[in-house]
Design a protein around this motif. Structure first.
Motif, PDB file in Angstrom:
ATOM      1  N   PHE A 155     -14.893   2.855   3.318  1.00  0.00           N
ATOM      2  CA  PHE A 155     -15.001   1.680   2.442  1.00  0.00           C
ATOM      3  C   PHE A 155     -14.531   2.030   1.034  1.00  0.00           C
ATOM      4  O   PHE A 155     -13.781   1.282   0.411  1.00  0.00           O
ATOM      5  N   ASP A 156     -14.976   3.199   0.523  1.00  0.00           N
ATOM      6  CA  ASP A 156     -14.583   3.604  -0.834  1.00  0.00           C
ATOM      7  C   ASP A 156     -13.063   3.770  -0.930  1.00  0.00           C
ATOM      8  O   ASP A 156     -12.456   3.388  -1.934  1.00  0.00           O
ATOM      9  N   LEU A 157     -12.465   4.327   0.127  1.00  0.00           N
ATOM     10  CA  LEU A 157     -11.005   4.466   0.134  1.00  0.00           C
ATOM     11  C   LEU A 157     -10.359   3.078   0.075  1.00  0.00           C
ATOM     12  O   LEU A 157      -9.393   2.861  -0.674  1.00  0.00           O
ATOM     13  N   SER A 158     -10.922   2.135   0.840  1.00  0.00           N
ATOM     14  CA  SER A 158     -10.348   0.777   0.847  1.00  0.00           C
ATOM     15  C   SER A 158     -10.459   0.146  -0.542  1.00  0.00           C
ATOM     16  O   SER A 158      -9.579  -0.587  -0.985  1.00  0.00           O
ATOM     17  N   GLU A 159     -11.526   0.463  -1.253  1.00  0.00           N
ATOM     18  CA  GLU A 159     -11.722  -0.076  -2.609  1.00  0.00           C
ATOM     19  C   GLU A 159     -10.657   0.506  -3.562  1.00  0.00           C
ATOM     20  O   GLU A 159     -10.068  -0.220  -4.361  1.00  0.00           O
ATOM     21  N   ASP A 160     -10.402   1.819  -3.442  1.00  0.00           N
ATOM     22  CA  ASP A 160      -9.380   2.458  -4.301  1.00  0.00           C
ATOM     23  C   ASP A 160      -8.002   1.853  -4.019  1.00  0.00           C
ATOM     24  O   ASP A 160      -7.227   1.607  -4.944  1.00  0.00           O
ATOM     25  N   ILE A 161      -7.711   1.603  -2.727  1.00  0.00           N
ATOM     26  CA  ILE A 161      -6.414   1.020  -2.357  1.00  0.00           C
ATOM     27  C   ILE A 161      -6.288  -0.385  -2.948  1.00  0.00           C
ATOM     28  O   ILE A 161      -5.275  -0.750  -3.560  1.00  0.00           O
ATOM     29  N   LEU A 162      -7.354  -1.141  -2.778  1.00  0.00           N
ATOM     30  CA  LEU A 162      -7.383  -2.516  -3.290  1.00  0.00           C
ATOM     31  C   LEU A 162      -7.100  -2.556  -4.799  1.00  0.00           C
ATOM     32  O   LEU A 162      -6.302  -3.355  -5.281  1.00  0.00           O
ATOM     33  N   GLN A 163      -7.760  -1.629  -5.519  1.00  0.00           N
ATOM     34  CA  GLN A 163      -7.597  -1.575  -6.984  1.00  0.00           C
ATOM     35  C   GLN A 163      -6.180  -1.223  -7.363  1.00  0.00           C
ATOM     36  O   GLN A 163      -5.602  -1.806  -8.283  1.00  0.00           O
ATOM     37  N   SER A 164      -5.586  -0.242  -6.644  1.00  0.00           N
ATOM     38  CA  SER A 164      -4.256   0.198  -7.067  1.00  0.00           C
ATOM     39  C   SER A 164      -3.201  -0.872  -6.757  1.00  0.00           C
ATOM     40  O   SER A 164      -2.255  -1.044  -7.527  1.00  0.00           O
ATOM     41  N   VAL A 165      -3.369  -1.600  -5.659  1.00  0.00           N
ATOM     42  CA  VAL A 165      -2.425  -2.691  -5.354  1.00  0.00           C
ATOM     43  C   VAL A 165      -2.542  -3.789  -6.413  1.00  0.00           C
ATOM     44  O   VAL A 165      -1.554  -4.348  -6.880  1.00  0.00           O
ATOM     45  N   ILE A 200       0.845  -1.210   0.000  1.00  0.00           N
ATOM     46  CA  ILE A 200       0.000   0.000   0.000  1.00  0.00           C
ATOM     47  C   ILE A 200       0.876   1.255   0.000  1.00  0.00           C
ATOM     48  O   ILE A 200       0.620   2.207  -0.736  1.00  0.00           O
ATOM     49  N   GLU A 201       1.958   1.202   0.782  1.00  0.00           N
ATOM     50  CA  GLU A 201       2.872   2.354   0.824  1.00  0.00           C
ATOM     51  C   GLU A 201       3.498   2.592  -0.555  1.00  0.00           C
ATOM     52  O   GLU A 201       3.601   3.735  -1.009  1.00  0.00           O
ATOM     53  N   GLN A 202       3.900   1.510  -1.217  1.00  0.00           N
ATOM     54  CA  GLN A 202       4.525   1.639  -2.547  1.00  0.00           C
ATOM     55  C   GLN A 202       3.570   2.255  -3.559  1.00  0.00           C
ATOM     56  O   GLN A 202       3.993   2.840  -4.550  1.00  0.00           O
ATOM     57  N   CYS A 203       2.264   2.093  -3.326  1.00  0.00           N
ATOM     58  CA  CYS A 203       1.270   2.687  -4.240  1.00  0.00           C
ATOM     59  C   CYS A 203       1.002   4.151  -3.882  1.00  0.00           C
ATOM     60  O   CYS A 203       0.145   4.797  -4.502  1.00  0.00           O
ATOM     61  N   GLY A 204       1.705   4.658  -2.865  1.00  0.00           N
ATOM     62  CA  GLY A 204       1.616   6.094  -2.552  1.00  0.00           C
ATOM     63  C   GLY A 204       0.503   6.496  -1.596  1.00  0.00           C
ATOM     64  O   GLY A 204       0.212   7.683  -1.448  1.00  0.00           O
ATOM     65  N   TRP A 205      -0.103   5.526  -0.909  1.00  0.00           N
ATOM     66  CA  TRP A 205      -1.260   5.854  -0.069  1.00  0.00           C
ATOM     67  C   TRP A 205      -0.910   6.299   1.343  1.00  0.00           C
ATOM     68  O   TRP A 205      -1.723   6.904   2.031  1.00  0.00           O
ATOM     69  N   LYS A 206       0.272   5.976   1.826  1.00  0.00           N
ATOM     70  CA  LYS A 206       0.616   6.245   3.226  1.00  0.00           C
ATOM     71  C   LYS A 206       0.466   7.744   3.530  1.00  0.00           C
ATOM     72  O   LYS A 206       1.053   8.575   2.829  1.00  0.00           O
ATOM     73  N   GLY A 207      -0.310   8.085   4.527  1.00  0.00           N
ATOM     74  CA  GLY A 207      -0.533   9.487   4.883  1.00  0.00           C
ATOM     75  C   GLY A 207      -1.605  10.175   4.046  1.00  0.00           C
ATOM     76  O   GLY A 207      -1.929  11.341   4.261  1.00  0.00           O
ATOM     77  N   PHE A 208      -2.198   9.448   3.088  1.00  0.00           N
ATOM     78  CA  PHE A 208      -3.263  10.026   2.239  1.00  0.00           C
ATOM     79  C   PHE A 208      -4.483  10.383   3.080  1.00  0.00           C
ATOM     80  O   PHE A 208      -4.834   9.672   4.032  1.00  0.00           O
TER      81      PHE A 208
END
Ligand code: FAD
Ligand code: EPU
Length: 351
Positions: A326-336, A291-299
């Protein structure tokens, strides 16, 4: 005795994400008679769902709850027997988990010290086979007693009956919403077996100046490490790790390593308790790293965010809705999935 069932109450104080949704009906039970009486309530039927609530630390409410929430307040901790090597300690489901851990440490019952400071109640500990710092509930589990919501009967589950796996059990899948866990009996060691190899425990013991390792010292080391990186739900709403660490095949790991040579990975091959079969070597990845590699940390978007010190933890800075998280979790899931081809799975119960 007639139990008090409250109507249309906010569940904000009852979930560590601090999501403000309304439950149609809500009641607390302190013994099995009260529980069975509440199950006669008109909102407890097949048209309306029933939710058993512990500390609300592994739940994300995404909408109002159109049924009966039953808050488990069964209390009591009892040493039921001992033998040459073990103490068998039975704890009621509504006891706070960390309070139970402290009780064990104070009485020199060894085995749960690595599981210090996990929020929530005893009754939820088998639900997802809680784990941390190299220990899982399955390592100290003896048996549990549960109440079947439809049959209105008590059933005893042994270790093998529970099919414990990584953040898994029969209660999370096959028997979802069928049983209320009433109490859990743990098998604790008379002679401690120190487990300090995981993560930063050894380093922290050294920082603390500990010469002779003890279960007290390990507990304190775990508390220190956890407090340094996990947000305190009293300050920032969260439910711990939002996703599980994914397990992939060795072939997939080898391919990923060609592109990402530093990808953290841990060999694993465990089958659920009580299940026979062939062990296939697999690898577990660190979802926080992906998740961090996808740039989400601190988002952060509005009040929904990805924690700045631990990317695996999604947070509510105050007024976020369950849907926003939930929507944020979906975006994270997609980007990973897009970057690594790895499918994350949510650990938190979505309701
Ligand atoms: P709840 O959130 O109330 O319920 C969780 C699920 O279990 C729901 O589906 C509920 O219906 C069901 N349930 C609860 N009680 C019963 C019962 N008596 N009978 C039947 N069903 C029941 N988890 C880990 O494994 N390891 C960790 O290191 C960890 N760290 C965390 C850190 C933080 C800061 C937070 C907020 C959470 C963390 N968690 C961790 C997740 C959580 O603490 C555990 O999953 C905990 O066991 C949940 O307990 P609870 O009583 O709050 O359950
Ligand atoms: N990492 C990053 N960036 C991050 C977070 C983690 O790169 O932002 C990488 C690091 O390489 C680190 C590795 O991930 O070494 C593992 O991180 P950490 O030790 O913090 O543990 P975790 O895998 O993120 C798991 C559990 C926790 C448990 C700890 C300690 C899961 C889903 N989570 O987290 O459980 O407390 O290990 O054992 O298995 C929970 O279930 O709610 C929970 C908090």
């Amino acid at each position: 005795m007639r139990m008090q069932v409250q109507q249309n109450i906010s569940l904000k104080p009852y979930n560590t994400f601090g999501i403000d949704i309304t439950a149609k009906s809500f009641a607390a039970f302190t013994n099995v008679d009260e529980l069975s009486e509440m199950l006669q309530h008109p909102t407890s039927n097949s048209k309306h769902p029933t939710l058993i609530l512990g500390g609300g630390s592994n739940i994300l409410f995404t909408k109002n709850f159109d049924g009966l929430v039953l808050k488990n307040e069964l209390k009591g901790i009892e040493l039921v027997k001992d033998d040459a090597k073990h103490y068998y300690v039975k704890a009621a489901a509504g006891e706070a988990w960390h309070g139970f851990v402290l009780h064990c440490i104070n009485n020199n019952y060894a085995g749960v010290e690595n599981l210090s400071l996990i929020p929530g109640n005893v009754g939820a500990s088998p639900m997802q086979n809680i784990g941390a710092y190299g220990v899982e509930i399955k390592d100290v589990f003896y048996e549990l007693e549960a109440y079947h919501l439809n049959d209105k009967k008590k059933v005893t589950f042994s270790l093998n009956d529970c099919a414990f796996g990584y953040r898994e059990s029969v209660f999370k899948r096959m028997y979802k919403n069928e049983f209320v866990i009433l109490n859990v009996t743990y098998k604790l060691n008379k002679q401690p077996i120190f487990n300090t190899s995981y993560g930063a425990i050894n380093q922290e013991l050294e920082n603390m100046g500990v010469k002779d390792v003890s279960i007290q010292a390990i507990s304190q080391a775990v508390i220190n490490i956890r407090s340094s990186k996990l947000p305190n739900p009293k300050e920032i709403g969260n439910a711990g790790s939002f996703f599980k660490n994914p397990t992939i095949s060795i072939e997939q790991l080898n391919k990923l390593q060609e592109e990402f040579p530093n990808i953290p990975n841990y060999p694993t091959s465990s089958l659920p308790t009580g299940q026979a079969g062939t062990q296939h070597p697999t690898a577990k990845l660190a979802a926080g790293w992906l998740i961090e590699q996808c740039g989400w940390k601190g988002f952060r978007k509005n009040d929904a965010g990805c924690h700045a010190k631990q990317a695996l933890v999604l947070v509510n800075y105050g007024q976020a809705t369950g849907k926003e998280i939930f929507d944020l979790s979906e975006d994270i899931l997609q980007s990973v999935k897009t970057k690594f081809g790895v499918q994350l799975e949510r650990e938190v119960n979505i309701i």
